[in-house]
Design a protein around this motif. Structure first.
Motif, PDB file in Angstrom:
ATOM      1  N   MET A   1      58.028 -26.146  14.482  1.00 24.74           N
ATOM      2  CA  MET A   1      56.722 -26.580  14.911  1.00 24.74           C
ATOM      3  C   MET A   1      55.842 -26.675  13.663  1.00 24.74           C
ATOM      4  SD  MET A   1      54.137 -24.832  17.635  1.00 24.74           S
ATOM      5  CE  MET A   1      55.253 -24.847  18.997  1.00 24.74           C
ATOM      6  N   SER A   2      55.121 -27.766  13.548  1.00 27.90           N
ATOM      7  CA  SER A   2      54.297 -27.961  12.361  1.00 27.90           C
ATOM      8  C   SER A   2      52.997 -27.176  12.494  1.00 27.90           C
ATOM      9  CB  SER A   2      54.011 -29.450  12.158  1.00 27.90           C
ATOM     10  OG  SER A   2      53.144 -29.894  13.180  1.00 27.90           O
ATOM     11  N   GLU A   3      52.270 -27.089  11.419  1.00 28.63           N
ATOM     12  CA  GLU A   3      51.037 -26.319  11.349  1.00 28.63           C
ATOM     13  C   GLU A   3      49.972 -26.875  12.308  1.00 28.63           C
ATOM     14  OE1 GLU A   3      49.417 -23.008  10.112  1.00 28.63           O
ATOM     15  OE2 GLU A   3      51.352 -23.586   9.331  1.00 28.63           O
ATOM     16  N   SER A   4      49.907 -28.175  12.503  1.00 28.65           N
ATOM     17  CA  SER A   4      48.888 -28.778  13.364  1.00 28.65           C
ATOM     18  C   SER A   4      49.241 -28.671  14.843  1.00 28.65           C
ATOM     19  CB  SER A   4      48.690 -30.247  12.984  1.00 28.65           C
ATOM     20  OG  SER A   4      49.887 -30.960  13.236  1.00 28.65           O
ATOM     21  N   GLN A   5      50.483 -28.328  15.186  1.00 29.78           N
ATOM     22  CA  GLN A   5      50.893 -28.265  16.583  1.00 29.78           C
ATOM     23  C   GLN A   5      50.890 -26.844  17.142  1.00 29.78           C
ATOM     24  OE1 GLN A   5      54.701 -30.153  16.578  1.00 29.78           O
ATOM     25  NE2 GLN A   5      53.841 -32.210  16.773  1.00 29.78           N
ATOM     26  N   LYS A   6      50.523 -25.837  16.374  1.00 28.66           N
ATOM     27  CA  LYS A   6      50.492 -24.468  16.869  1.00 28.66           C
ATOM     28  C   LYS A   6      49.324 -24.314  17.840  1.00 28.66           C
ATOM     29  CE  LYS A   6      52.683 -21.999  13.142  1.00 28.66           C
ATOM     30  NZ  LYS A   6      52.557 -20.944  12.158  1.00 28.66           N
ATOM     31  N   THR A   7      49.608 -23.709  18.971  1.00 26.92           N
ATOM     32  CA  THR A   7      48.579 -23.442  19.960  1.00 26.92           C
ATOM     33  C   THR A   7      48.573 -21.954  20.266  1.00 26.92           C
ATOM     34  OG1 THR A   7      50.100 -23.844  21.789  1.00 26.92           O
ATOM     35  CG2 THR A   7      48.800 -25.722  21.007  1.00 26.92           C
ATOM     36  N   LEU A   8      47.521 -21.527  20.845  1.00 24.33           N
ATOM     37  CA  LEU A   8      47.379 -20.130  21.218  1.00 24.33           C
ATOM     38  C   LEU A   8      47.968 -19.950  22.618  1.00 24.33           C
ATOM     39  CD1 LEU A   8      46.137 -17.368  20.486  1.00 24.33           C
ATOM     40  CD2 LEU A   8      44.066 -18.140  21.642  1.00 24.33           C
ATOM     41  N   SER A   9      49.046 -19.197  22.708  1.00 20.98           N
ATOM     42  CA  SER A   9      49.653 -18.949  24.016  1.00 20.98           C
ATOM     43  C   SER A   9      48.981 -17.755  24.671  1.00 20.98           C
ATOM     44  CB  SER A   9      51.152 -18.691  23.865  1.00 20.98           C
ATOM     45  OG  SER A   9      51.368 -17.468  23.199  1.00 20.98           O
ATOM     46  N   ARG A  10      49.209 -17.602  25.942  1.00 22.34           N
ATOM     47  CA  ARG A  10      48.641 -16.480  26.681  1.00 22.34           C
ATOM     48  C   ARG A  10      49.156 -15.163  26.119  1.00 22.34           C
ATOM     49  NH1 ARG A  10      50.002 -13.591  31.576  1.00 22.34           N
ATOM     50  NH2 ARG A  10      48.090 -12.923  32.599  1.00 22.34           N
ATOM     51  N   SER A  12      50.266 -14.475  23.025  1.00 21.27           N
ATOM     52  CA  SER A  12      49.705 -14.149  21.713  1.00 21.27           C
ATOM     53  C   SER A  12      48.225 -13.761  21.830  1.00 21.27           C
ATOM     54  CB  SER A  12      49.884 -15.311  20.742  1.00 21.27           C
ATOM     55  OG  SER A  12      49.188 -16.447  21.194  1.00 21.27           O
ATOM     56  N   PHE A  13      47.508 -14.362  22.778  1.00 22.12           N
ATOM     57  CA  PHE A  13      46.118 -13.993  23.000  1.00 22.12           C
ATOM     58  C   PHE A  13      46.018 -12.548  23.482  1.00 22.12           C
ATOM     59  CE2 PHE A  13      42.592 -13.517  26.013  1.00 22.12           C
ATOM     60  CZ  PHE A  13      41.525 -13.746  25.163  1.00 22.12           C
ATOM     61  N   LEU A  14      46.860 -12.171  24.450  1.00 24.91           N
ATOM     62  CA  LEU A  14      46.831 -10.811  24.968  1.00 24.91           C
ATOM     63  C   LEU A  14      47.245  -9.798  23.911  1.00 24.91           C
ATOM     64  CD1 LEU A  14      48.251 -11.351  28.567  1.00 24.91           C
ATOM     65  CD2 LEU A  14      45.906 -10.845  27.904  1.00 24.91           C
ATOM     66  N   LYS A  15      48.213 -10.146  23.090  1.00 25.49           N
ATOM     67  CA  LYS A  15      48.628  -9.242  22.022  1.00 25.49           C
ATOM     68  C   LYS A  15      47.495  -9.044  21.014  1.00 25.49           C
ATOM     69  CE  LYS A  15      52.704  -9.979  20.168  1.00 25.49           C
ATOM     70  NZ  LYS A  15      53.944 -10.625  19.722  1.00 25.49           N
ATOM     71  N   GLY A  16      46.822 -10.114  20.670  1.00 30.53           N
ATOM     72  CA  GLY A  16      45.727 -10.030  19.710  1.00 30.53           C
ATOM     73  C   GLY A  16      44.545  -9.235  20.235  1.00 30.53           C
ATOM     74  N   THR A  17      44.162  -9.474  21.482  1.00 29.80           N
ATOM     75  CA  THR A  17      43.031  -8.736  22.051  1.00 29.80           C
ATOM     76  C   THR A  17      43.389  -7.273  22.287  1.00 29.80           C
ATOM     77  OG1 THR A  17      43.659  -9.477  24.262  1.00 29.80           O
ATOM     78  CG2 THR A  17      41.949 -10.738  23.130  1.00 29.80           C
ATOM     79  N   GLY A  18      44.633  -7.000  22.626  1.00 27.44           N
ATOM     80  CA  GLY A  18      45.077  -5.614  22.788  1.00 27.44           C
ATOM     81  C   GLY A  18      45.021  -4.862  21.470  1.00 27.44           C
TER      82      GLY A  18
END
Length: 84
Positions: A1-10, A12-18
């Motif tokens: 996956m290229s740098e411009s196609q990375k999206t925030l998944s649910r 990864s969001f939960l891991k980051g906020t945790g």
């Protein structure tokens, strides 16, 4: 996956906020442990504020009765007909 196609998944969001919540919790616990004021005694004092309000009762008879109400602790302990 290229740098411009990375999206925030649910996930990864939960891991980051945790991780952020855990870091804030540890920082707060470290501050309490350093000062030793976890359960420091305090004196709480609150006086009940009493005020008078003039209200218009118009729900049952539709005549608009004026009432003088005493309000204490966001409750109406007494009311009387307004004389104005």
């Amino acid at each position: 996956m290229s740098e411009s196609q990375k999206t925030l998944s649910r996930r990864s969001f939960l891991k980051g906020t945790g991780a952020a919540a855990g870091a804030l919790g540890l920082a707060g616990a470290a501050g309490v442990a350093a000062t030793g004021n976890l359960l420091a005694p305090t004196n709480a004092h609150a006086e009940s504020e009493e005020r008078v309000a003039h209200l218009c009762h118009q729900f049952h008879c539709l005549t608009g009765c004026n009432l003088k109400c005493t309000i204490r602790d966001e409750k109406i302990p007494s009311s009387s007909p307004a004389t104005w």
